[in-house]
Design a protein around this motif. Sequence first.
Motif, PDB file in Angstrom:
ATOM      1  N   PRO A  55     -21.021  52.945  18.205  1.00  0.00           N
ATOM      2  CA  PRO A  55     -20.686  53.176  16.798  1.00  0.00           C
ATOM      3  C   PRO A  55     -21.014  51.951  15.943  1.00  0.00           C
ATOM      4  CG  PRO A  55     -18.705  52.697  18.051  1.00  0.00           C
ATOM      5  CD  PRO A  55     -19.821  52.834  19.052  1.00  0.00           C
ATOM      6  N   GLU A  56     -21.597  52.197  14.792  1.00  0.00           N
ATOM      7  CA  GLU A  56     -21.973  51.117  13.880  1.00  0.00           C
ATOM      8  C   GLU A  56     -21.265  51.213  12.536  1.00  0.00           C
ATOM      9  OE1 GLU A  56     -23.630  48.688  14.953  1.00  0.00           O
ATOM     10  OE2 GLU A  56     -24.462  49.527  16.804  1.00  0.00           O
ATOM     11  N   LYS A  57     -20.453  52.272  12.366  1.00  0.00           N
ATOM     12  CA  LYS A  57     -19.698  52.449  11.126  1.00  0.00           C
ATOM     13  C   LYS A  57     -18.271  52.859  11.483  1.00  0.00           C
ATOM     14  CE  LYS A  57     -23.617  53.696   8.163  1.00  0.00           C
ATOM     15  NZ  LYS A  57     -24.156  54.713   7.220  1.00  0.00           N
ATOM     16  N   ILE A  58     -17.508  51.892  11.935  1.00  0.00           N
ATOM     17  CA  ILE A  58     -16.138  52.146  12.368  1.00  0.00           C
ATOM     18  C   ILE A  58     -15.180  52.016  11.189  1.00  0.00           C
ATOM     19  CG2 ILE A  58     -14.264  51.371  13.881  1.00  0.00           C
ATOM     20  CD1 ILE A  58     -16.449  50.177  15.717  1.00  0.00           C
ATOM     21  N   VAL A  59     -14.232  52.942  11.117  1.00  0.00           N
ATOM     22  CA  VAL A  59     -13.143  52.857  10.148  1.00  0.00           C
ATOM     23  C   VAL A  59     -11.847  52.712  10.939  1.00  0.00           C
ATOM     24  CG1 VAL A  59     -11.772  54.123   8.436  1.00  0.00           C
ATOM     25  CG2 VAL A  59     -14.266  54.155   8.308  1.00  0.00           C
ATOM     26  N   SER A  60     -11.075  51.666  10.652  1.00  0.00           N
ATOM     27  CA  SER A  60      -9.793  51.454  11.320  1.00  0.00           C
ATOM     28  C   SER A  60      -8.655  51.661  10.336  1.00  0.00           C
ATOM     29  CB  SER A  60      -9.707  50.039  11.902  1.00  0.00           C
ATOM     30  OG  SER A  60      -8.400  49.787  12.408  1.00  0.00           O
ATOM     31  N   LEU A  61      -7.749  52.559  10.689  1.00  0.00           N
ATOM     32  CA  LEU A  61      -6.579  52.831   9.853  1.00  0.00           C
ATOM     33  C   LEU A  61      -5.306  52.351  10.543  1.00  0.00           C
ATOM     34  CD1 LEU A  61      -7.430  56.411   8.527  1.00  0.00           C
ATOM     35  CD2 LEU A  61      -8.005  54.190   7.554  1.00  0.00           C
ATOM     36  N   SER A  62      -5.440  51.315  11.348  1.00  0.00           N
ATOM     37  CA  SER A  62      -4.315  50.708  12.056  1.00  0.00           C
ATOM     38  C   SER A  62      -4.495  49.201  12.046  1.00  0.00           C
ATOM     39  CB  SER A  62      -4.244  51.215  13.499  1.00  0.00           C
ATOM     40  OG  SER A  62      -3.459  50.349  14.307  1.00  0.00           O
ATOM     41  N   ALA A  63      -3.500  48.490  11.521  1.00  0.00           N
ATOM     42  CA  ALA A  63      -3.601  47.032  11.445  1.00  0.00           C
ATOM     43  C   ALA A  63      -3.726  46.409  12.830  1.00  0.00           C
ATOM     44  CB  ALA A  63      -2.391  46.463  10.709  1.00  0.00           C
ATOM     45  N   ALA A  65      -4.999  47.891  15.551  1.00  0.00           N
ATOM     46  CA  ALA A  65      -6.330  48.216  16.062  1.00  0.00           C
ATOM     47  C   ALA A  65      -7.394  47.343  15.411  1.00  0.00           C
ATOM     48  CB  ALA A  65      -6.643  49.688  15.831  1.00  0.00           C
ATOM     49  N   THR A  66      -7.239  47.082  14.112  1.00  0.00           N
ATOM     50  CA  THR A  66      -8.187  46.209  13.424  1.00  0.00           C
ATOM     51  C   THR A  66      -8.236  44.845  14.092  1.00  0.00           C
ATOM     52  OG1 THR A  66      -7.881  47.335  11.291  1.00  0.00           O
ATOM     53  CG2 THR A  66      -8.725  45.085  11.228  1.00  0.00           C
ATOM     54  N   GLU A  67      -7.071  44.297  14.406  1.00  0.00           N
ATOM     55  CA  GLU A  67      -7.025  42.988  15.063  1.00  0.00           C
ATOM     56  C   GLU A  67      -7.690  43.051  16.438  1.00  0.00           C
ATOM     57  OE1 GLU A  67      -3.344  40.887  14.981  1.00  0.00           O
ATOM     58  OE2 GLU A  67      -2.880  41.470  12.906  1.00  0.00           O
ATOM     59  N   MET A  68      -7.469  44.135  17.161  1.00  0.00           N
ATOM     60  CA  MET A  68      -8.086  44.300  18.470  1.00  0.00           C
ATOM     61  C   MET A  68      -9.610  44.365  18.355  1.00  0.00           C
ATOM     62  SD  MET A  68      -5.620  47.188  20.223  1.00  0.00           S
ATOM     63  CE  MET A  68      -3.859  46.939  20.461  1.00  0.00           C
ATOM     64  N   ILE A  69     -10.088  45.173  17.417  1.00  0.00           N
ATOM     65  CA  ILE A  69     -11.529  45.390  17.252  1.00  0.00           C
ATOM     66  C   ILE A  69     -12.242  44.079  16.933  1.00  0.00           C
ATOM     67  CG2 ILE A  69     -13.267  46.482  15.784  1.00  0.00           C
ATOM     68  CD1 ILE A  69     -11.269  48.865  15.530  1.00  0.00           C
ATOM     69  N   PHE A  70     -11.668  43.300  16.047  1.00  0.00           N
ATOM     70  CA  PHE A  70     -12.294  42.025  15.697  1.00  0.00           C
ATOM     71  C   PHE A  70     -12.174  41.019  16.836  1.00  0.00           C
ATOM     72  CE2 PHE A  70     -12.550  43.833  11.563  1.00  0.00           C
ATOM     73  CZ  PHE A  70     -13.533  43.117  10.888  1.00  0.00           C
ATOM     74  N   GLY A  75     -16.179  43.409  15.170  1.00  0.00           N
ATOM     75  CA  GLY A  75     -15.960  43.353  13.737  1.00  0.00           C
ATOM     76  C   GLY A  75     -17.168  43.729  12.889  1.00  0.00           C
ATOM     77  N   PRO A  76     -18.382  43.258  13.242  1.00  0.00           N
ATOM     78  CA  PRO A  76     -19.557  43.606  12.434  1.00  0.00           C
ATOM     79  C   PRO A  76     -19.849  45.099  12.378  1.00  0.00           C
ATOM     80  CG  PRO A  76     -20.024  41.684  13.780  1.00  0.00           C
ATOM     81  CD  PRO A  76     -18.706  42.229  14.253  1.00  0.00           C
ATOM     82  N   GLN A  77     -19.238  45.875  13.286  1.00  0.00           N
ATOM     83  CA  GLN A  77     -19.462  47.316  13.293  1.00  0.00           C
ATOM     84  C   GLN A  77     -18.466  48.069  12.403  1.00  0.00           C
ATOM     85  OE1 GLN A  77     -19.880  46.410  17.850  1.00  0.00           O
ATOM     86  NE2 GLN A  77     -19.814  48.617  17.609  1.00  0.00           N
ATOM     87  N   VAL A  78     -17.530  47.348  11.801  1.00  0.00           N
ATOM     88  CA  VAL A  78     -16.483  47.956  10.982  1.00  0.00           C
ATOM     89  C   VAL A  78     -16.922  47.999   9.527  1.00  0.00           C
ATOM     90  CG1 VAL A  78     -14.088  47.779  10.208  1.00  0.00           C
ATOM     91  CG2 VAL A  78     -14.687  47.142  12.555  1.00  0.00           C
TER      92      VAL A  78
END
Length: 311
Positions: A55-63, A65-70, A75-78
């Motif tokens: 995935p290259e266009k991720i949307v995170s609606l969880s704070a 999860a956002t921290e985990m993803i980065f 992060g560049p995929q968000v």
Amino acid sequence: MSRRTPRLFAATLAVAALALGACAEKADDTPSAGGGSSAAAFPVTVGTVTLDKRPEKIVSLSASATEMIFAIGAGPQVVAVDDNSNYPAEAPKSDLSGFQPNAEAIAAKNPDLVVISDDRNKIVDQLGKLKIPVYLTPAATTLDDSYRQITDLGTLTGHATEAADVTKRMRDDIDKLVKDLPQRPEKLTYYHELGPELYSATSKTFIGSLYALAGLENIADPADADGKNGGYPQLSQEVIVKADPDFVFLADTKCCQQSADTVKARSGWSGITAVKNNQVVALDDDIASRWGPRVVDLLRAIVDAVAKVPA
């Protein structure tokens, strides 16, 4: 998490925790996705979510999860995060809401993966009809839940190796923090405050499990012995004063401007051991309400406070 009223905040936490059981089945049986961001790792499947390509266009609606993803390097995929995702600073914050998710607004970001912590407004079905894959990261109740979500996100984003590194580092840091704690003839007691309305969290919650690692006893446990409050009971001033906790940990310093001084000024609280011994500990509200990699920072704050008390 949202810094709304303590009552709503506690209720939200409880609902999220209870939802874990219903959603855990979707997070099991995670396959290995190989190393780094290799396209050869795809397709991948985590529970009911299958992605044919990274995935290259991720949307995170969880704070959290956002921290985990980065943290795992994705992060560049968000392309967008919700209005409560304030860490790290470079996260592309938007007006999207995790509490009132809007399928049309989410779809406008043209995401190829949406990460949420709660299926509010039946958003999973709504996005499913639009062929947008959704991964649920329900509120963790144990550290293993947090490790599993980080691992799953590593698989889904093409960062399995980085995710493994993050979870290993977390485990190692937590082991180091708790191994040197002094042995005590009696456990020290504590009260964890979610808000000035005196909502707290019991030992059966994710937060409570961290305090248990530090060898502390929770004065809130008797208030929800049957679990009817989902692990987040509202205490009374009388109960807290009578319990006389050794520590008061404040997770409402940002939202509600609580401090050692405001606690001391409460009726009857000046005589509590925690107040008399200057053991009222101010926590970062955000860190204390999330279950991402920064739980290590939360545990460190707890351990540092405990270590100052002679055994």
